[in-house]
Design a protein around this motif. Structure first.
Motif, PDB file in Angstrom:
ATOM      1  N   PRO A 126      40.906  55.957  37.673  1.00 27.69           N
ATOM      2  CA  PRO A 126      41.310  56.668  38.896  1.00 27.69           C
ATOM      3  C   PRO A 126      41.313  55.793  40.150  1.00 27.69           C
ATOM      4  CG  PRO A 126      39.105  57.340  38.234  1.00 27.69           C
ATOM      5  CD  PRO A 126      39.656  56.493  37.120  1.00 27.69           C
ATOM      6  N   ILE A 127      40.369  54.907  40.291  1.00 25.53           N
ATOM      7  CA  ILE A 127      40.277  54.068  41.495  1.00 25.53           C
ATOM      8  C   ILE A 127      41.432  53.073  41.533  1.00 25.53           C
ATOM      9  CG2 ILE A 127      38.881  52.325  42.698  1.00 25.53           C
ATOM     10  CD1 ILE A 127      36.393  53.768  41.458  1.00 25.53           C
ATOM     11  N   SER A 128      41.670  52.399  40.409  1.00 25.86           N
ATOM     12  CA  SER A 128      42.752  51.404  40.347  1.00 25.86           C
ATOM     13  C   SER A 128      44.115  52.072  40.491  1.00 25.86           C
ATOM     14  CB  SER A 128      42.683  50.627  39.030  1.00 25.86           C
ATOM     15  OG  SER A 128      41.445  49.956  38.915  1.00 25.86           O
ATOM     16  N   ILE A 158      38.471  46.991  45.883  1.00 27.86           N
ATOM     17  CA  ILE A 158      38.059  48.216  45.190  1.00 27.86           C
ATOM     18  C   ILE A 158      37.002  47.913  44.129  1.00 27.86           C
ATOM     19  CG2 ILE A 158      40.237  49.414  45.592  1.00 27.86           C
ATOM     20  CD1 ILE A 158      40.997  48.709  42.654  1.00 27.86           C
ATOM     21  N   LYS A 159      36.349  48.975  43.667  1.00 31.85           N
ATOM     22  CA  LYS A 159      35.370  48.845  42.583  1.00 31.85           C
ATOM     23  C   LYS A 159      36.109  48.508  41.290  1.00 31.85           C
ATOM     24  CE  LYS A 159      31.815  51.485  40.109  1.00 31.85           C
ATOM     25  NZ  LYS A 159      31.592  50.348  39.272  1.00 31.85           N
ATOM     26  N   ASN A 209      36.044  50.996  31.745  1.00 35.42           N
ATOM     27  CA  ASN A 209      36.641  52.316  31.515  1.00 35.42           C
ATOM     28  C   ASN A 209      37.110  52.554  30.076  1.00 35.42           C
ATOM     29  OD1 ASN A 209      39.019  50.848  31.308  1.00 35.42           O
ATOM     30  ND2 ASN A 209      39.840  51.510  33.282  1.00 35.42           N
ATOM     31  N   GLY A 210      36.939  51.575  29.207  1.00 29.23           N
ATOM     32  CA  GLY A 210      37.344  51.731  27.812  1.00 29.23           C
ATOM     33  C   GLY A 210      38.739  51.246  27.500  1.00 29.23           C
ATOM     34  N   LEU A 211      39.558  50.993  28.520  1.00 26.91           N
ATOM     35  CA  LEU A 211      40.910  50.481  28.288  1.00 26.91           C
ATOM     36  C   LEU A 211      40.838  48.982  28.030  1.00 26.91           C
ATOM     37  CD1 LEU A 211      42.761  52.442  31.112  1.00 26.91           C
ATOM     38  CD2 LEU A 211      42.653  53.003  28.679  1.00 26.91           C
ATOM     39  N   LYS A 212      41.701  48.503  27.156  1.00 31.86           N
ATOM     40  CA  LYS A 212      41.671  47.105  26.724  1.00 31.86           C
ATOM     41  C   LYS A 212      42.883  46.326  27.255  1.00 31.86           C
ATOM     42  CE  LYS A 212      38.077  47.932  24.129  1.00 31.86           C
ATOM     43  NZ  LYS A 212      36.775  47.538  24.595  1.00 31.86           N
ATOM     44  N   ASN A 213      42.692  45.035  27.470  1.00 29.80           N
ATOM     45  CA  ASN A 213      43.761  44.140  27.906  1.00 29.80           C
ATOM     46  C   ASN A 213      44.642  43.781  26.707  1.00 29.80           C
ATOM     47  OD1 ASN A 213      43.510  43.106  30.898  1.00 29.80           O
ATOM     48  ND2 ASN A 213      41.432  43.418  30.116  1.00 29.80           N
ATOM     49  N   ILE A 250      34.413  37.282  42.094  1.00 32.04           N
ATOM     50  CA  ILE A 250      33.592  38.416  42.544  1.00 32.04           C
ATOM     51  C   ILE A 250      34.094  39.662  41.808  1.00 32.04           C
ATOM     52  CG2 ILE A 250      32.936  39.823  44.531  1.00 32.04           C
ATOM     53  CD1 ILE A 250      33.484  37.255  46.252  1.00 32.04           C
ATOM     54  N   VAL A 251      33.198  40.353  41.129  1.00 31.25           N
ATOM     55  CA  VAL A 251      33.567  41.483  40.266  1.00 31.25           C
ATOM     56  C   VAL A 251      34.383  42.552  40.996  1.00 31.25           C
ATOM     57  CG1 VAL A 251      32.640  43.395  38.888  1.00 31.25           C
ATOM     58  CG2 VAL A 251      31.661  41.115  38.665  1.00 31.25           C
ATOM     59  N   ASP A 252      33.957  42.963  42.178  1.00 31.66           N
ATOM     60  CA  ASP A 252      34.631  44.034  42.925  1.00 31.66           C
ATOM     61  C   ASP A 252      35.526  43.467  44.029  1.00 31.66           C
ATOM     62  OD1 ASP A 252      33.370  46.021  41.384  1.00 31.66           O
ATOM     63  OD2 ASP A 252      31.637  46.061  42.716  1.00 31.66           O
TER      64      ASP A 252
END
Length: 188
Positions: free
Chosen positions: A44-46, A91-92, A97-101, A113-115
């Motif tokens: 949802p955030i992305s 953004i965070k 989220n379980g989705l894979k690349n 940086i992660v976020d």
């Protein structure tokens, strides 16, 4: 048991109908159109972030500034003169989220940086498991997939690249997003 009762074809139709509720965006590029479907439920955030940039016209005129055959094509941050565009706040990271690349999925680009993701995103040209959450670090958040125009993605992924303005893997002949448009939901 449900599969046996209604048949595999009907399950496929149910699954397709469920996906039709997700937001879709058409990326009209200088090499053809790509339609992406966003996963609003799991990212949802992305998804909200991406749609905000689409609606603001941010992606209109940006180039694919990083193309690595067999790996990914990246866009969303630079104009044709390799000037970095202004962006909103980071953004965070939703990489957990379980989705894979996987091939043809969209993921948010970020720094170490992660976020730190803002407007840049990439389309995977292969299954890039090492970019998944926990693969080597927190990972890169997948938030959608290409549902039409895979041939355009493959064409972009094969263009000749060079180094330019301090960046590597930049297409020799710029490939741009002419417009990014949210598609209206069908009235079916």
């Amino acid at each position: 048991m449900l599969k046996h009762l209604i048949g595999a074809a009907a399950l496929t139709l149910l699954s397709t109908a469920a996906l039709a509720d997700n937001p879709r965006v058409q990326l009209s590029t200088s090499l053809g159109d790509i339609v992406v479907e966003l996963n609003e439920e799991q990212a949802p955030i992305s998804t909200e972030n991406f749609l905000r940039y689409v609606e603001a016209g941010h992606y209109n005129g940006v180039i694919f500034h990083r193309v690595i055959p067999g790996f990914m094509i990246q866009t969303g941050g630079f104009d044709s003169n390799m000037r970095q565009l202004d962006t909103g706040r980071p953004i965070k990271n939703e990489a957990d989220n379980g989705l894979k690349n996987r091939r043809y999925t969209l993921a948010m680009a970020r720094t170490q940086i992660v976020d730190s993701a803002t407007s840049q995103f990439f389309i995977n040209l292969g299954d890039n498991d090492f970019l998944d959450h926990g693969g080597r670090d927190f990972g890169y958040a997948v938030f959608g997939e290409v549902v039409s125009g895979q041939n355009v993605v493959e064409t972009i992924g094969k263009v000749q690249t060079t180094s330019r303005a301090g960046h590597q893997n930049v297409p020799v002949n710029p490939v741009s997003i002419i417009s990014a448009t949210r598609l209206e939901e069908s009235a079916e």
